[in-house]
Design a protein around this motif. Structure first.
Motif, short mmCIF file in Angstrom:
data_model
loop_
_atom_site.label_atom_id
_atom_site.label_comp_id
_atom_site.label_asym_id
_atom_site.label_seq_id
_atom_site.Cartn_x
_atom_site.Cartn_y
_atom_site.Cartn_z
N GLU A 84 -0.57 -9.88 5.24
CA GLU A 84 -0.21 -11.19 6.11
C GLU A 84 0.49 -10.85 7.32
N SER A 85 1.21 -9.79 7.31
CA SER A 85 2.16 -9.17 8.58
C SER A 85 1.04 -8.72 9.45
N GLY A 86 -0.24 -8.28 9.23
CA GLY A 86 -1.33 -7.64 9.98
C GLY A 86 -1.16 -6.39 9.69
N ALA A 87 -0.50 -5.63 8.78
CA ALA A 87 -0.34 -4.17 8.65
C ALA A 87 -1.52 -3.89 7.28
N SER A 88 -2.80 -3.92 7.64
CA SER A 88 -3.94 -3.95 6.94
C SER A 88 -3.82 -2.59 6.21
N GLY A 89 -3.55 -1.44 6.94
CA GLY A 89 -3.52 -0.30 6.25
C GLY A 89 -2.71 0.00 5.15
N ARG A 90 -1.39 -0.45 5.44
CA ARG A 90 -0.42 -0.28 4.21
C ARG A 90 -0.65 -1.31 3.20
N ALA A 91 -1.31 -2.46 3.60
CA ALA A 91 -1.72 -3.50 2.59
C ALA A 91 -2.87 -2.83 1.66
N TRP A 92 -3.67 -2.29 2.07
CA TRP A 92 -4.92 -1.67 1.34
C TRP A 92 -4.32 -0.71 0.40
N GLU A 93 -3.30 0.15 0.97
CA GLU A 93 -3.01 1.07 -0.12
C GLU A 93 -2.21 0.51 -1.30
N LEU A 94 -1.55 -0.24 -1.11
CA LEU A 94 -0.95 -1.07 -2.09
C LEU A 94 -1.67 -2.07 -3.21
N ILE A 95 -2.67 -2.69 -2.65
CA ILE A 95 -3.31 -3.45 -3.33
C ILE A 95 -4.45 -2.88 -3.87
N SER A 96 -5.15 -1.87 -3.27
CA SER A 96 -5.90 -1.11 -4.12
C SER A 96 -5.42 -0.41 -5.26
N GLU A 97 -4.08 0.15 -5.01
CA GLU A 97 -3.46 0.85 -6.30
C GLU A 97 -3.10 -0.17 -7.37
N ALA A 98 -2.91 -1.36 -7.02
CA ALA A 98 -2.46 -2.32 -7.79
C ALA A 98 -3.76 -2.88 -8.66
N VAL A 99 -4.96 -3.08 -8.20
CA VAL A 99 -6.05 -3.12 -8.93
C VAL A 99 -6.62 -2.23 -9.67
N ALA A 100 -6.51 -0.82 -9.02
CA ALA A 100 -6.96 0.31 -9.76
C ALA A 100 -6.03 0.36 -11.12
N THR A 101 -4.85 0.11 -11.32
CA THR A 101 -4.06 0.35 -12.25
C THR A 101 -4.07 -1.07 -13.31
N GLY A 102 -4.88 -2.04 -13.00
CA GLY A 102 -5.06 -3.09 -14.22
C GLY A 102 -4.59 -4.48 -13.65
N HIS A 103 -4.43 -4.82 -12.32
CA HIS A 103 -3.77 -6.10 -11.89
C HIS A 103 -5.30 -6.62 -11.41
N LEU A 104 -6.08 -7.25 -12.34
CA LEU A 104 -7.43 -7.70 -11.68
C LEU A 104 -7.51 -9.23 -11.89
N THR A 105 -6.96 -9.96 -11.38
CA THR A 105 -6.96 -11.56 -11.09
C THR A 105 -7.86 -11.80 -9.95
N ASN A 106 -8.30 -12.96 -10.08
CA ASN A 106 -9.19 -13.54 -9.17
C ASN A 106 -8.83 -13.66 -7.55
N ARG A 107 -7.29 -13.81 -7.55
CA ARG A 107 -6.59 -13.72 -6.42
C ARG A 107 -6.44 -12.56 -5.77
N ALA A 108 -6.39 -11.35 -6.77
CA ALA A 108 -6.34 -9.86 -6.69
C ALA A 108 -7.60 -9.35 -6.19
N CYS A 109 -8.62 -9.76 -6.46
CA CYS A 109 -9.94 -9.49 -6.08
C CYS A 109 -10.16 -9.95 -4.77
N PHE A 110 -9.82 -11.17 -4.36
CA PHE A 110 -9.95 -11.66 -2.90
C PHE A 110 -9.21 -10.90 -2.05
N TYR A 111 -8.01 -10.91 -2.25
CA TYR A 111 -7.30 -10.07 -1.41
C TYR A 111 -7.62 -8.36 -1.14
N TRP A 112 -8.39 -8.03 -2.13
CA TRP A 112 -8.63 -6.42 -2.37
C TRP A 112 -9.81 -6.48 -1.12
#
Length: 664
Positions: free
Chosen positions: A52-80
């Protein structure tokens, strides 16, 4: 052909950071902070905040790590999906990321139907339709417009660069329309300035000087009073013993006169001394604190000078106002420096207090109460008369009684009269000092309590005014809207459509003397930006440079330039030892464009890592994409366009061939 002269151009105007005010850090906001043992859900939420702040690089690091470790909701898929593509073109994906995107329909398992699942499916459809000339765009955009407002807003914001193909123009028009509405939403003009205000420190009490009465004074008072009392009683005894009834009435009257005379004399002396002290305090300019020019006291001095020069009373001459209030200005300044200087606080956190105290002095000037203490402390005539009359009765009655006592018993009467005179004089002086000092301490305490009470009320009002301070997400949304509106203005000026644009990129830097602020671990935000837009078309590069007044959302000082692709000789980002980053674009004719894109120092908070704030600030500013575009042009010239287009078609074809409808 380049429209530049053969000279260097410093867009930062002789260093944009000269005179930039110290940054404000909202250290009590932990939006961008994760603990070492954070859960996948917590990492995901932090990643969403970075996106949301525009820092997509750092966002991708955290969101991809969260999804890879099991946080797989519809909202998580969209933001991924958004985090992977935000602020990038297809060619900026690594091979691994491109493979992840191709496999997304199979790996992002949706559960049920909700707006987030609809958003994921829409992203897949947009990607699949990118190169289909026969795609039913009317049906596609009908479904897009039926998306939830949040999902539609996020797609338009984050996939601007990534989406290409036959619907590029329609998506751009929707994005611009959304930006034109969004850039003034949320009462922007009334709230942006609050983000740059530091969290204020509450007012503190300046402990008044306690009553300082030496032991010797108390000893003199008590001893002399005892001597005076014993002598006075003995004089009365002699009068009774000698039958001097005519002298007893003056004797008793002298005692009453002494009481009322002393009481009113203390009041008279206190008022006179208090007024003189106030006159000295208000009328005498105070010496400046001896401190380094960048020290706390010096900064407080600067704030006082600024606000008193700004808050000139209506109808008053500035020079007369400043000269007349030099004493009171110095007195208040000394008070604030004394109270706050030992606590290592920034002067910005108490600027509200300095502003309030300056405004209070102006208000009192305008209402005629600034010097009202002179009237309030003027001794009433009855008080003066009572003091004079009482002392006169004391002296007259005392002399009469003492003389009568001497006539009764010459030796004993004379001795008691002398003791009464000496003891009374010493006791009166000692008790006067005690009474005046205690009255002074009580008056100081009363004034201090009133100042603290008024300051607390002003503090509460200031806090209430800052209560709707915008969140960092809102600041990012407004800035993104400004970018889109500015790009639309550039396209209209050059009579281009988005379909004519091969690529575009932004450079954002703080304008000279701009305020800056951020939240903990977040990117710097500026009250005034220097923005450069590079628009690449078949004919070359169009460059637009503007100053953005972020508070009002208006553009100023437009500068335009055009040059061929072959005119770009080199591109680099210099990083100094103090972490200052400077973007430099060199043209073949010797022209250089320099922009300082990150500050030369950071106010590091506890738990933050040096350099992290600069990195996330540059990430949010889109520098990664800008370097990709301009470095390609600098290396390959116009050939880069053909290669980019060929590589883009191949990458799109691969994505389109592999894209399947996501499973529900």
């Amino acid at each position: 052909m380049s429209t530049f002269d053969n000279t260097a151009t410093n867009i930062a105007r002789d260093s944009a950071y000269v005179g930039v005010q110290a940054g404000v850090v909202h250290g009590d906001i932990y939006t961008y902070t994760t603990s070492p043992n954070a859960s996948p859900a917590e990492k995901f939420e932090t990643g969403v905040h970075f996106l949301e702040s525009g820092a997509s690089g750092r966002a991708w690091e955290l969101i991809s790590e969260a999804v890879a470790t099991g946080h797989l909701t519809n909202r998580a898929c969209f933001y991924w999906l958004l985090a992977l593509m935000s602020g990038r073109t297809r060619l900026e994906l690594s091979k691994e990321e491109a493979a992840q995107l191709r496999n997304a329909p199979n790996t992002l398992r949706l559960t049920g139907d909700d707006p987030w699942a609809d958003g994921v499916r829409m992203v897949h459809r947009l990607l699949a339709c990118a190169e289909k000339r026969d795609a039913d765009l009317r049906l596609l955009f009908k479904e897009f417009d039926e998306l939830g407002s949040s999902q539609r807003f996020l797609i338009l914001r984050h996939l601007e660069l990534f989406l290409d193909g036959s619907f590029k123009e329609q998506m751009w028009h929707r994005a611009v329309s959304q930006a034109e509405l969004g850039r003034t939403a949320g009462e922007r003009g009334d709230r942006v300035w609050k983000f740059f205000q530091p969290d204020p420190l509450p007012p503190r009490e300046r402990k008044p000087r306690p009553a300082a009465i030496p032991f010797t004074t108390w000893l003199q008072a008590v001893t002399a009073t005892a001597v005076f009392g014993a002598a006075a009683i003995h004089i009365g005894f002699l009068l009774v013993q000698g039958g001097r009834i005519s002298a007893l009435l003056p004797y008793l009257l002298s005692i009453a006169g002494g009481y009322f005379g002393a009481r009113n004399t203390v009041e008279w002396r206190f008022r006179t001394a208090r007024r003189r002290a106030k006159d000295r305090e208000y009328a005498t300019p105070h010496l400046r604190w001896s401190a380094p020019s960048d020290g706390f006291a010096s900064k407080v001095d600067q704030r006082f000078d600024y606000y008193f020069a700004k808050y000139v009373p209506r109808g008053a001459n500035r020079d007369i106002w400043l000269a007349a209030t030099a004493g009171i200005r110095g007195s208040i300044r000394d008070e604030i420096v004394e109270v706050y200087r030992e606590t290592r606080v920034g002067v910005e956190k108490i600027a509200w207090l300095i502003r309030y105290r300056a405004g209070d002095v102006r208000r009192r000037w305008e209402t005629g109460t600034l010097w009202s203490y002179r009237r309030e402390l003027a001794t009433p005539t009855p008080t003066k008369a009572a003091a004079v009359f009482g002392i006169t009765v004391l002296l007259g009655g005392g002399i009469w009684a003492a003389g009568s006592a001497v006539l009764v018993t010459p030796l004993s009467g004379a001795r008691s009269s002398l003791l009464a005179l000496a003891g009374g004089w010493i006791a009166a002086r000692a008790w006067l000092r005690i009474a005046l000092e205690r009255r002074r301490a009580a008056a100081d305490k009363s004034e201090s309590d009133q100042v603290l009470k008024d300051s607390k009320a002003a503090f509460a009002r200031w806090q209430a005014k800052l209560a709707d301070k915008p969140k960092d997400r809102e600041m990012a949304d407004w800035l993104d809207c400004d970018r889109k509106v500015l790009l639309s203005e550039a396209l209209q000026h050059y009579k281009l459509t988005m379909s004519n644009v091969i690529a575009h990129a932004f450079i954002e830097a703080p304008a000279a003397s701009s305020k800056r602020a951020r939240v903990r671990n977040g990117p710097w935000r500026y009250l005034r930006y220097q923005i450069l837009i590079f628009v690449l078309t078949q004919d070359g590069v169009r460059q637009l440079t503007v100053t953005l007044d972020f508070e009002r959302g208006t553009f100023h000082a437009r500068q335009r330039a055009n040059y061929r692709f072959e005119a770009i000789a080199a591109l680099r980002v210099r990083q100094a030892d103090n972490d200052e980053r400077t973007f430099e674009l060199a043209l073949v004719n010797g022209q250089e464009i320099r922009v300082r894109v990150s500050p030369d120092a950071e106010e590091i908070q506890q738990g933050e890592h040096p350099g992290a704030v600069s990195d996330v600030t540059l990430d949010a500013a889109g520098l990664r994409h800008t370097l990709h575009v301009l470095e390609g042009i600098a290396a390959e010239g116009k050939e880069w366009i053909l290669q980019e287009r060929r590589r883009g078609q191949d990458r799109t074809r691969n994505l389109t061939d592999d894209m399947q409808a996501p499973e529900s």
